[in-house]
Write an enzyme that holds these catalytic residues in place. Structure first.
Site, PDB file in Angstrom:
ATOM      1  N   GLU A   3     105.283  24.259  32.722  1.00  0.00           N
ATOM      2  CA  GLU A   3     105.103  23.145  31.802  1.00  0.00           C
ATOM      3  C   GLU A   3     105.084  21.793  32.507  1.00  0.00           C
ATOM      4  O   GLU A   3     104.689  20.787  31.914  1.00  0.00           O
ATOM      5  CB  GLU A   3     106.208  23.152  30.740  1.00  0.00           C
ATOM      6  CG  GLU A   3     106.100  24.266  29.707  1.00  0.00           C
ATOM      7  CD  GLU A   3     104.914  24.098  28.775  1.00  0.00           C
ATOM      8  OE1 GLU A   3     104.327  22.995  28.729  1.00  0.00           O
ATOM      9  OE2 GLU A   3     104.555  25.083  28.102  1.00  0.00           O
TER      10      GLU A   3
ATOM     11  N   GLU B 289     115.586  43.385  39.862  1.00  0.00           N
ATOM     12  CA  GLU B 289     116.669  42.407  39.951  1.00  0.00           C
ATOM     13  C   GLU B 289     117.818  42.883  40.831  1.00  0.00           C
ATOM     14  O   GLU B 289     118.667  42.083  41.228  1.00  0.00           O
ATOM     15  CB  GLU B 289     117.198  42.073  38.558  1.00  0.00           C
ATOM     16  CG  GLU B 289     117.957  43.190  37.878  1.00  0.00           C
ATOM     17  CD  GLU B 289     118.537  42.742  36.544  1.00  0.00           C
ATOM     18  OE1 GLU B 289     119.746  42.929  36.359  1.00  0.00           O
ATOM     19  OE2 GLU B 289     117.794  42.198  35.704  1.00  0.00           O
TER      20      GLU B 289
END
Length: 298
Positions: free
Chosen positions: A83, A114
């Site tokens: 963004e 992960e």
């Protein structure tokens, strides 16, 4: 790894009958729990401020803000990163989001990614992490191996490090120059850290990027003056930004924007200082991007 002692994994005593609630009751209790998140974030504003200083300094010297995370936490960092170009006119490599398992894991989870700390080191090396960067590791549990490994590797490269976790005494905090622990407590749905913990992480990321960009002169008042008009919506927004910043008529603002190649900041300096687009650009560069300094630098 025993996670049972973590607050984010505990059972919320206010929602033990969640499956028996009506929809209005369920939504009300979720909303009540969400209202506690902003307060938890407020408790760590000092730490967030310290992180903003690190990030701002990195960006000023040509470094990057690099978000690093797994699952929901990694997606939140990546979301904030993507963004920044349309909001603040940054280049795609100034604010970067690294997600365990790669970009494809944003949509489809990559099982076990992960749990591999070495993957984070490889991901950071692939983008050339250096002492000019600030690496922000997000892990709601505070123990995610990918994030722990990433922060350790970033430190070894000389980068500044920031951790964001939602449990106290988080493991990731040990490897951070600034440790942000937002204590959101047990989730409405036990262990579902995409809820309050995820909301807290998003709020912190919003603050880190926005405050850093304000410090870098990418905001004038509360207007996004480094945005470029690249589509119809942004053309209208940029015109309104110039009008509201200078008091110019819309037609005058459009003329200035045309001369400024659609760049709001340049058009504002042109109109406020009564100079050409080239002179406005030079003023902005000399002022380090600060629009108020550029306007007064006659």
């Amino acid at each position: 790894m025993d996670l049972s002692a973590l607050e984010t994994e505990g059972r919320n005593t206010r929602t033990t009958e969640l499956d028996r609630l009506t929809v209005p009751e369920l939504l009300a209790v979720m909303n009540d729990e969400d209202r506690t998140v902003a307060s938890a974030v407020r408790d760590v504003l000092d730490q967030i401020g310290a992180a903003v200083e690190l990030i701002t300094e990195s960006l000023r010297r040509g470094g990057r803000l690099i978000y690093l995370g797994a699952g929901t936490s990694g997606r939140i960092g990546l979301l904030d990163a993507v963004e920044c170009p349309p909001t603040f006119g940054t280049t795609p490599d100034q604010v970067v989001g690294l997600l365990s398992g790669g970009p494809g894991a944003f949509v489809t989870a990559v099982e076990g990614a992960e749990d591999q700390p070495e993957r984070a080191a490889d991901d950071l090396d692939a983008i050339g992490v250096s002492a000019d960067d600030t690496v922000v590791g997000l892990a709601a549990s505070g123990r995610t191996p990918y994030v722990v490994g990433g922060l350790q590797h970033a430190r070894g490269a000389g980068a500044a490090t920031v951790s964001i976790a939602c449990n106290r005494d988080a493991l990731v905090s040990r490897y951070a120059d600034v440790a942000i622990e937002v204590l959101t407590g047990p989730e409405v749905l036990t262990g579902s850290t995409r809820l309050k913990a995820g909301t807290a992480e998003k709020m912190v990321c919003n603050m880190l990027s926005t405050a850093s960009m304000v410090r870098l002169g990418k905001v004038y008042g509360n207007l996004m003056v480094d945005v470029r008009a690249t589509n119809g919506k942004l053309v209208d927004r940029v015109r309104r930004i110039v009008v509201e910043s200078t008091g110019a008529e819309p037609e005058t603002a459009e003329q200035a924007l045309a001369a400024a190649d659609g760049h709001a900041k340049t058009a504002i300096v042109m109109l406020a200082a009564g100079c050409s687009a080239d002179e406005a650009a030079r003023r902005i560069e000399r002022a380090g991007g600060d629009i108020r300094t550029a306007i007064g630098a006659g």
